[in-house]
Write a protein that holds these residues in place. Structure first.
Motif, short mmCIF file in Angstrom:
data_model
loop_
_atom_site.label_atom_id
_atom_site.label_comp_id
_atom_site.label_asym_id
_atom_site.label_seq_id
_atom_site.Cartn_x
_atom_site.Cartn_y
_atom_site.Cartn_z
N GLY A 40 1.68 2.96 -2.77
CA GLY A 40 1.32 2.77 -1.38
C GLY A 40 1.42 4.03 -0.53
O GLY A 40 1.84 5.08 -1.00
N THR A 97 -4.50 -2.32 -0.91
CA THR A 97 -4.05 -1.09 -1.56
C THR A 97 -4.91 -0.76 -2.77
O THR A 97 -5.30 0.40 -2.96
N SER A 115 -1.71 -7.42 0.82
CA SER A 115 -1.34 -6.01 0.73
C SER A 115 -1.85 -5.39 -0.56
O SER A 115 -2.37 -4.26 -0.57
N GLN A 131 5.10 -5.76 -6.54
CA GLN A 131 5.72 -5.08 -5.41
C GLN A 131 6.16 -3.67 -5.82
O GLN A 131 6.01 -2.71 -5.06
N GLY A 132 6.70 -3.53 -7.01
CA GLY A 132 7.10 -2.21 -7.50
C GLY A 132 5.91 -1.27 -7.62
O GLY A 132 6.00 -0.08 -7.25
N ASN A 141 4.87 -0.24 -4.14
CA ASN A 141 5.81 0.74 -3.60
C ASN A 141 5.55 2.13 -4.18
O ASN A 141 5.67 3.13 -3.49
N GLU A 142 5.21 2.14 -5.45
CA GLU A 142 4.93 3.41 -6.14
C GLU A 142 3.63 4.05 -5.67
O GLU A 142 3.53 5.27 -5.57
N GLU A 154 7.47 -9.40 -8.41
CA GLU A 154 8.38 -8.25 -8.38
C GLU A 154 7.72 -7.00 -8.99
O GLU A 154 7.84 -5.91 -8.45
N ALA A 212 4.56 6.12 -0.50
CA ALA A 212 4.89 6.83 -1.74
C ALA A 212 4.36 8.25 -1.71
O ALA A 212 5.00 9.17 -2.18
#
Length: 136
Positions: free
Chosen positions: A103, A15, A11, A96-97, A100-101, A93, A106
């Motif tokens: 992707g 990304t 991923s 992943q943050g 998330n910000e 972690e 978001a």
């Protein structure tokens, strides 16, 4: 190797390369370099330069219509991220943050909605970015 690490690396590689040709590029570059800075401080600047080179390769491929390059670059960054996660699982972690910000979800979460109502001879001009109006 844990399937979660492989999936996260996949991923992340996708990304990273996808966002290289967008306005989010600088944030992607800084975020990815930061991952290495925390875990491999001596490699962080080299990773930032490698990201710049990858972006140049991607933009050149897009310009010439070479669709294979994007997939190759994704695979390359998937491998780099996977190796980082294998050596330093605690980075997962933070990665992943970052995803998330940055992707696709978001952008939708940060979307601005504009509403306007006009009546009579009124004019409404709305823009999410630059707007150039030349009335005569």
């Amino acid at each position: 190797m844990e399937p979660e690490i492989v999936a996260l690396a996949s991923s992340a590689g996708t990304t990273i390369v996808t966002l290289m040709a967008t306005d989010a590029w600088q944030r992607v570059r800084d975020g990815v370099a930061s991952l290495w800075r925390h875990e491999h401080a001596q490699r962080a600047e080299a990773v930032a330069v490698e990201l710049d080179v990858t972006r140049e390769d991607l933009l050149a491929a897009v310009e010439t219509g070479d669709r294979d390059v994007e997939g190759e670059l994704r695979a390359e960054w998937q491998g780099r991220v996977r190796r980082l996660l294998a050596a330093r699982p605690q980075v997962a972690e933070e990665l992943q943050g970052l995803l998330n910000e940055l992707g696709p979800g978001a952008a939708a979460a940060q979307a601005i909605t504009q509403h306007a109502t006009a009546s009579g001879r009124a004019r409404i001009y709305q823009a999410g970015r630059d707007q150039h109006i030349s009335e005569r």
